[in-house]
Design an enzyme around this catalytic site. Structure first.
Site, mmCIF file in Angstrom:
data_model
loop_
_atom_site.group_PDB
_atom_site.id
_atom_site.type_symbol
_atom_site.label_atom_id
_atom_site.label_comp_id
_atom_site.label_asym_id
_atom_site.label_seq_id
_atom_site.Cartn_x
_atom_site.Cartn_y
_atom_site.Cartn_z
ATOM 1 N N SER A 177 0.806 -1.219 0.000
ATOM 2 C CA SER A 177 0.000 0.000 0.000
ATOM 3 C C SER A 177 0.844 1.277 0.000
ATOM 4 C CB SER A 177 -0.959 -0.020 1.185
ATOM 5 O OG SER A 177 -1.947 0.960 1.032
ATOM 6 N N HIS A 178 0.692 2.090 1.047
ATOM 7 C CA HIS A 178 1.340 3.400 1.099
ATOM 8 C C HIS A 178 2.781 3.318 1.597
ATOM 9 C CE1 HIS A 178 -0.578 2.207 4.762
ATOM 10 N NE2 HIS A 178 0.293 2.941 5.425
ATOM 11 N N ASP A 233 -2.648 6.310 -3.440
ATOM 12 C CA ASP A 233 -1.512 5.642 -2.800
ATOM 13 C C ASP A 233 -0.935 4.531 -3.669
ATOM 14 O OD1 ASP A 233 -3.570 3.814 -2.503
ATOM 15 O OD2 ASP A 233 -2.846 3.089 -0.569
ATOM 16 N N ASP A 252 -1.213 1.273 -3.984
ATOM 17 C CA ASP A 252 -2.074 0.288 -4.633
ATOM 18 C C ASP A 252 -3.397 0.869 -5.117
ATOM 19 O OD1 ASP A 252 -2.830 0.610 -1.955
ATOM 20 O OD2 ASP A 252 -3.753 -1.372 -1.876
ATOM 21 N N ASP A 273 -5.956 2.434 -3.617
ATOM 22 C CA ASP A 273 -7.238 2.391 -2.909
ATOM 23 C C ASP A 273 -7.506 3.623 -2.054
ATOM 24 O OD1 ASP A 273 -5.383 1.736 -0.993
ATOM 25 O OD2 ASP A 273 -6.295 -0.190 -0.429
ATOM 26 N N ARG A 274 -6.497 4.460 -1.847
ATOM 27 C CA ARG A 274 -6.736 5.669 -1.045
ATOM 28 C C ARG A 274 -6.792 6.912 -1.922
ATOM 29 N NH1 ARG A 274 -3.316 5.335 4.489
ATOM 30 N NH2 ARG A 274 -3.556 3.103 4.854
ATOM 31 N N LYS A 294 -11.784 -0.120 -0.953
ATOM 32 C CA LYS A 294 -11.801 1.318 -1.124
ATOM 33 C C LYS A 294 -11.171 1.636 -2.467
ATOM 34 C CE LYS A 294 -7.833 1.810 2.035
ATOM 35 N NZ LYS A 294 -7.735 0.569 2.811
#
Ligand code: VG1
Ligand code: CO
Length: 547
Positions: A117-118, A281, A283, A285-286, A380
Site C-alpha cells: 500500500s502506502h 496511494d 495500490d 485504494d486511497r 476502497k
C-alpha cells in the site's frame, strides 16, 4: 512438491488488516512467500470456488520491487494447486480496486494482491501479499485466522517447474494445463467508471475550463489516471503527475497525505491552482482531495460525497446506508440522519464493510485514512472518489471550498486530526494502550484541560449481518459536548509499533465553522496527553505525521 517448515518469524505479523507486510528481504528468504501463498491455497484455495473448468485466481500488484518475481511464483504454485485459470494484469499491474472488480466480474474464487500500500518500495523497503475472496473483498477474519493457523503447521508447498511467462504481452498462455491470461489492467475498470459517473458532464466542464492535477505518486494509478482523466475526460496532458509506476516509487512514500504529497499541496495553495488536486496511494485504494486553497479531510470528504452522490448516475437512486470506521469523524453521521438512512460504525479495515455491502445495507463507506468507496467493488477506491468529486463539481459548478462551507453551514463541522507515532519500540506503545485501558472505568466524570469525560470504552463490534464479534478495536474517550479522542495500534506498520491518536471536535451550526484545526484541537491534545501520557511513555515530544 517442495518440503518446507513453518517460517519464523511468521508470528511477527498476523495477516490482519491488509494481509502480510514485511521488508522485501524477509519475503526473499527461502520458502517465506511460498509458505504464505501455500497457506492461502490450503485454507481458501481452488476447492472453495471451483467450477467445471476449475477455479480462477486473480493476481496483480502495485508494481513495486519484487512484484514480478512473486507473480511468477504464484503462477507456478497455482498450476500445481489445481487452479484452472489465472488472470494477471499486464506488467503485473492491478490496482487493489481493479483487482476487486476483476475477481467479481470473472467469477474468480479469489485473488492475491501484491502490495504494501502506502509503504515505500525497493530492495530495502516493503512488500506485501493480501488475499481477497470471491466477493472481491479482503478476506474476513475467519479466513485470515485459518491462513494464519496453517502457516504454523505447513510442511510442503506445491509448484510446477516452468519458466517465467511473458507478463508484458496481452494474451493467453498455458502452464501445466492451467491457462494464464494476461489482461489489460485498466479496461474493465475504466468501463465501470463510465457507467457510474457522468463523463459527458465532466467533459463539458473541462471544455469550459475545469482543471485538475492528479498525483499518481509513481505508483499503480498512473496508467488508470492517464486513460480515464486525460484520455476519456479530456483533462490536459500533464494533468497527471508522476504517472509512470516505478519499482521504488521514485524513492518516495506513495502515501497521499500532506507530508508525502507536499508538492501537490503546495501547488493547490497557489493562486493559479487548478480546481481540484488529488492523489492516490501505492495500490490505488486511497485518495487525497484538495480544493484550490482548501484541504478536505477524508472524514469530511466521505460526508460531502454522501450528501451529493445522487448527482452521479450510478447513485441517482439514492443511498441505502453509509458506513464509516470507528476512528472516522462523525461528519457522515449527520448526513445519514438528514437522508434518513442508517449509519454503521465499524472497526478499522475495509473487510468490515464487505458484509454490509454484500447485502445492500450500505452503499458508500469510508475511513479517516483516506479510503472511500462504494458497492461497485469490495475495496476502497482512490480514483472512484476523485471521479465522484469531479462529477459533483462539474454538475454543481461550485468550488471545493464553496461546497465545504455550504456543507458545514448545514451540518456543522467536525474538526479532526490524526497524530501518528511511528516506529516506536513495541513495549512503550503497548504501555500507552495498557495504561489507558486500565484507566477506562474511572475516566467518566473526570476533567482534563477543561474538558469533562462523558464515556470511555474499548470498541467492540458485532457484525449486524453475520453476528461475528471483533473486540479490542480501539480505545475511545468521549467528552461532554461531542469531542472525542481515540487511540489504537496500527496493524499495517512494518517497523516497530505505530500508535495512532485520533482527535475530533464538533462545532454545531452557528458555531465556529471557519477556524483553524490546530487552534480548535489544542485543548483536546492537552487532554489526550494528560490521559494517555504518550510523550512520557514513549519519549516522543511530537507525532511523526499529522494528517
Ligand atoms: C491503516 C488505516 C486503515 C486502513 C489500512 C489499510 O491501518 O488506518 O484505515 O484500512 O491501513 O489501508 P492501520 O491498522 O495501520 O491503522 V491500505 O491503503 O494499506 O490497504
Ligand atoms: Co492502499
Amino acid at each position: 512438491m517442495i518440503v518446507t517448515t513453518p517460517t519464523t518469524p511468521f508470528a511477527g505479523q498476523k495477516p490482519g488488516t491488509s494481509g502480510l507486510r514485511k521488508k522485501v528481504r524477509v519475503f526473499q528468504q527461502a520458502n517465506y512467500a511460498e509458505n504464505f501463498i501455500q497457506s492461502v491455497f490450503d485454507s481458501a484455495g481452488p476447492a472453495s470456488g471451483a467450477t467445471a473448468t476449475g477455479a480462477t485466481l486473480v493476481v496483480g500488484g502495485d508494481g513495486r520491487y519484487h512484484n514480478r518475481a512473486v507473480i511468477q511464483q504464484v503462477i507456478r504454485m497455482a498450476a500445481a494447486n489445481g487452479y484452472g485459470r489465472v488472470l494477471v494484469g499486464q506488467g503485473g499491474i492491478l490496482s487493489t480496486p481493479a483487482a476487486s472488480q476483476v475477481i467479481r466480474k470473472y467469477g474468480a474464487s479469489g485473488g492475491l494482491i501484491l502490495s504494501a500500500s502506502h509503504n515505500p518500495g525497493g530492495p530495502d523497503e516493503d512488500f506485501g501479499i493480501k488475499y481477497n475472496t470471491a466477493n472481491g473483498g479482503p478476506a474476513p477474519e475467519a479466513v485470515t485466522e485459518a491462513i494464519y493457523a496453517r502457516t504454523g503447521t505447513i510442511d510442503r508447498w506445491l509448484a510446477v517447474d516452468t519458466p517465467d511467462i511473458d507478463l508484458d504481452t496481452i494474451g493467453t498462455a498455458e502452464v501445466a494445463g492451467m491457462s494464464v491470461e494476461v489482461i489489460d489492467p485498466v479496461a474493465d475498470y475504466a468501463a465501470l467508471m463510465e457507467e457510474l459517473f457522468d463523463f459527458p458532464a465532466i467533459r463539458k466542464a473541462v471544455h469550459e475550463g475545469f482543471t485538475m492535477a492528479f498525483d499518481a505518486m509513481h505508483a499503480v494509478t498512473g496508467p488508470y489516471a492517464h486513460e480515464i482523466l486525460e484520455k476519456r475526460l479530456g483533462f490536459a496532458a500533464g494533468s497527471v503527475h508522476n504517472g509512470t509506476p516505478l519499482e521504488d516509487f521514485g524513492g518516495h512514500h506513495p502515501d497521499p497525505n500532506l507530508v508525502h504529497a507536499r508538492v501537490l499541496y503546495d501547488l493547490m495553495m497557489l493562486p493559479e491552482a487548478p480546481a481540484l488536486g488529488a492523489a492516490s496511494d501505492g495500490d490505488g485504494d486511497r485518495n487525497l482531495i484538495i480544493g484550490k486553497g482548501c484541504f478536505v479531510t477524508p472524514s469530511d470528504s466521505l460526508a460531502m460525497l454522501a450528501a451529493n452522490a445522487h448527482l452521479a448516475p450510478g447513485y441517482a437512486r439514492g443511498l441505502a446506508g453509509i458506513a464509516r470506521s470507528m476512528p472516522t469523524s462523525a461528519a457522515a453521521d449527520r448526513v445519514a440522519e438528514a437522508l434518513g438512512i442508517p449509519l454503521f460504525e465499524t472497526p478499522t479495515g475495509w473487510k468490515f464493510f464487505g458484509s454490509l455491502l454484500d447485502v445492500g445495507r450500505a452503499t458508500i463507506c469510508g475511513e479517516e485514512s483516506a479510503g472511500t468507496g462504494s458497492d461497485h467493488v469490495r475495496e476502497k477506491d482512490g480514483l472512484w472518489a476523485v471521479l465522484l468529486w469531479l462529477n459533483i463539481l462539474a454538475v454543481r459548478r461550485i468550488s471545493v471550498s464553496e461546497l465545504a462551507r455550504e456543507h458545514w453551514a448545514r451540518f456543522g463541522r467536525n474538526y479532526y486530526a490524526r497524530h501518528d507515532y511511528e516506529a516506536l519500540d513495541t513495549a512503550s506503545a503497548e504501555a500507552v494502550i495498557a495504561g489507558v485501558t486500565a484507566a477506562l472505568p474511572g475516566l467518566p466524570g473526570q476533567s482534563f484541560a477543561g474538558l469533562t469525560i462523558a464515556t470511555a470504552d474499548s470498541f467492540s463490534y458485532t457484525d449486524p449481518v453475520d453476528g461475528s464479534t471483533s473486540a479490542n478495536q480501539g480505545l475511545r474517550v468521549l467528552f461532554v459536548g461531542g469531542s472525542r479522542i481515540v487511540l489504537r495500534l496500527s496493524g499495517t506498520g512494518t517497523e516497530g509499533a505505530t500508535l495512532r491518536l485520533y482527535l475530533e471536535r464538533y462545532e454545531a451550526v452557528g458555531g465556529r465553522l471557519d477556524a483553524q484545526t490546530p487552534d480548535m484541537l489544542a485543548e483536546l491534545i492537552a487532554a489526550a496527553e494528560a490521559i494517555a501520557g504518550i510523550a512520557r511513555l514513549t519519549g516522543r515530544a511530537a507525532p511523526d505525521v499529522v494528517t
